[in-house]
Design a protein around this motif. Structure first.
Motif, short mmCIF file in Angstrom:
data_model
loop_
_atom_site.label_atom_id
_atom_site.label_comp_id
_atom_site.label_asym_id
_atom_site.label_seq_id
_atom_site.Cartn_x
_atom_site.Cartn_y
_atom_site.Cartn_z
N GLY A 42 0.98 -1.14 0.01
CA GLY A 42 0.09 0.08 0.08
C GLY A 42 0.90 1.26 -0.02
O GLY A 42 0.41 2.36 0.17
N THR A 43 2.23 1.21 -0.35
CA THR A 43 2.96 2.50 -0.41
C THR A 43 3.14 2.98 -1.82
O THR A 43 2.89 2.25 -2.63
N THR A 44 2.99 4.23 -1.89
CA THR A 44 3.23 4.79 -3.06
C THR A 44 4.49 4.53 -3.79
O THR A 44 5.45 5.19 -3.23
N TRP A 45 4.52 4.36 -5.05
CA TRP A 45 5.78 3.92 -5.82
C TRP A 45 6.08 5.35 -6.58
O TRP A 45 5.11 5.68 -7.77
N LEU A 46 7.17 5.93 -6.36
CA LEU A 46 7.66 7.12 -7.24
C LEU A 46 8.94 6.78 -8.18
O LEU A 46 9.67 6.12 -7.64
N THR A 47 9.32 7.40 -9.19
CA THR A 47 10.15 7.42 -10.14
C THR A 47 10.82 8.44 -10.48
O THR A 47 10.23 9.37 -10.51
N ALA A 48 12.03 8.36 -10.57
CA ALA A 48 12.76 9.56 -11.28
C ALA A 48 13.84 8.82 -12.27
O ALA A 48 14.33 7.88 -12.16
N GLU A 49 14.19 9.57 -13.26
CA GLU A 49 14.83 9.24 -14.58
C GLU A 49 16.35 8.94 -13.84
O GLU A 49 16.87 9.90 -13.29
N ARG A 50 17.07 7.99 -14.69
CA ARG A 50 18.45 8.03 -14.30
C ARG A 50 19.25 8.86 -15.46
O ARG A 50 18.75 9.42 -16.47
N ASP A 51 20.65 9.04 -15.19
CA ASP A 51 21.59 9.51 -16.06
C ASP A 51 21.59 8.75 -17.35
O ASP A 51 21.29 7.69 -17.40
N PRO A 52 22.18 9.53 -18.52
CA PRO A 52 22.62 8.51 -19.72
C PRO A 52 23.13 7.35 -19.53
O PRO A 52 24.32 7.33 -18.42
N GLY A 53 23.11 6.26 -20.12
CA GLY A 53 23.78 4.82 -19.93
C GLY A 53 23.23 4.21 -18.59
O GLY A 53 24.19 3.62 -18.25
N TYR A 54 22.14 4.37 -18.29
CA TYR A 54 21.63 4.12 -16.82
C TYR A 54 22.53 4.15 -15.52
O TYR A 54 22.23 3.33 -14.78
N GLU A 55 23.25 5.12 -15.71
CA GLU A 55 24.17 5.74 -14.46
C GLU A 55 23.28 6.33 -13.63
O GLU A 55 22.23 6.90 -13.95
N LEU A 56 24.04 6.72 -12.29
CA LEU A 56 23.26 7.58 -11.32
C LEU A 56 24.37 8.29 -10.70
O LEU A 56 25.13 7.82 -9.94
N SER A 57 24.13 9.60 -10.75
CA SER A 57 24.98 10.66 -10.24
C SER A 57 24.23 11.12 -8.78
O SER A 57 23.01 11.01 -8.60
#
Length: 362
Positions: free
Chosen positions: A128-143
């Protein structure tokens, strides 16, 4: 015969699909990131003997604090982790479920960065928890900048980071995790299911635990330990987090047989992990050889490789299946994911893919 639509199921579950990795018995199974290497015979014998002893006690409930297992897990993790900082469950999926039962739920929100492990979202919604998403950086990386900006925009109650990420294999640097923790006033959960396959020099998020009581790092015995069928996951965190999970766990949730098998496996950790170097070698081989066939292979710190450059991933998946090889269609445009298996399995996969390259690659 009724269907789901005939039942008074929760509204937020209507239209949802269960986790559905294909289960097909083929010669080369490289789709769910298992360890293809069997458990060493001597280790298996010790596990069986431990199970036999546990069977004689099945008329009694198991140790609900699974103290000996937690001691073994703490010793395995090292980094000064104490028994009171360790918790275990039936796979790391149950760890995630318990975490969300304690810190999520209706009115609370999880922030994640897809593509990522599909069960994170499924378990989140199931509690019952809300699922929020944000985009990754190019190449699926994460800064760190990307993560902090998303946290500041959404102010979630929990942040989920998969390190290395599944299905991309992408590493997550410690400075990203530190930045997420500093930017958030909620729980920060780091899923390290593939930690043993990271480069030897790469530090674990476990090193960040001191003085960070809202940080949780989970692991599993399914992958490196070749223990997928035993269903043992665990976490390291502040003892207060462990106390919180006690409030939501089911009584005696780890059976005596599960505890006995895991304790025995940990006694043989060096033997159980002896295949990790070979798996890394086959992973790196995939990263090197897939581009020769015309595909882009993404850097991976896990036991699998994501590759793209396919006109029709599903057609390639089916064509490989016809050759008794199963890999994973993860739903990313032009991409498939393949587990690093044994040397023979990797060779069979690469040879079959090479035969399909004229109709598979862009």
């Amino acid at each position: 015969m009724a269907s789901l639509s005939d039942l008074p199921i929760r509204d937020d579950l209507r239209g949802q699909s269960p986790y559905g990795a294909p289960q097909k018995h083929v010669r080369v199974q490289l789709n769910v990131n298992e360890n293809s290497h069997p458990i060493p015979e001597a280790v298996a014998r010790d596990i069986v003997e431990s199970l036999a002893a546990a069977v004689l006690t099945l008329n009694r409930y198991p140790d609900r604090e699974f103290t000996v297992l937690r001691e073994g897990l703490a010793a395995y993790l090292g980094h000064g982790i104490g028994t009171e900082q360790v918790w275990a469950a039936n796979g790391s999926n149950e760890i995630i479920q318990q975490l969300l039962q304690a810190f999520g739920g209706p009115g609370r929100r999880v922030l994640a960065f897809p593509p990522t492990y599909s069960m994170h979202g499924i378990i989140t919604r199931g509690t019952g928890t809300t699922w929020l998403t944000a985009e990754r950086d190019p190449g699926y990386e994460l800064s760190a900048e990307t993560v902090v900006a998303a946290i500041e925009a959404h102010r979630p109650d929990l942040v989920f980071l998969c390190a290395p990420n599944n299905p991309t294999g992408t590493p997550v640097a410690l400075d990203v995790i530190e930045a997420a923790y500093e930017a958030s006033d909620g729980m920060v959960f780091v899923d390290e299911a593939y930690a043993e396959f990271m480069p030897a020099h790469a530090p674990s998020a476990i090193t960040l635990l001191p003085d960070r009581h809202r940080l949780v790092v989970s692991r599993t015995m399914s992958k490196a330990f070749a223990f997928a069928g035993a269903r043992v996951g665990y976490l390291a965190a502040d003892p207060a987090v462990v106390d919180a999970l006690r409030l939501v766990r089911l009584p005696y949730h780890l059976s005596a047989l599960t505890q006995a098998a895991a304790i025995a496996a940990l006694r043989h950790a060096p033997e159980m992990l002896a295949t990790v170097d070979d798996i890394r070698a086959q992973r790196d081989r995939l990263v090197s050889e897939l581009p020769v066939l015309g595909y882009r292979a993404y850097e991976s710190w896990a036991n699998f490789v994501l590759f793209d450059g396919l006109d029709d991933p599903h057609a390639t998946f089916e064509a490989l299946l016809e050759r008794d090889i199963i890999i994973r269609d993860v739903g990313l445009p032009g991409a498939l994911r393949v587990t690093a298996g044994t040397e023979q399995e990797t060779t069979l996969f690469l040879e079959a893919l090479a035969a399909l390259a004229p109709r598979g690659a862009r």
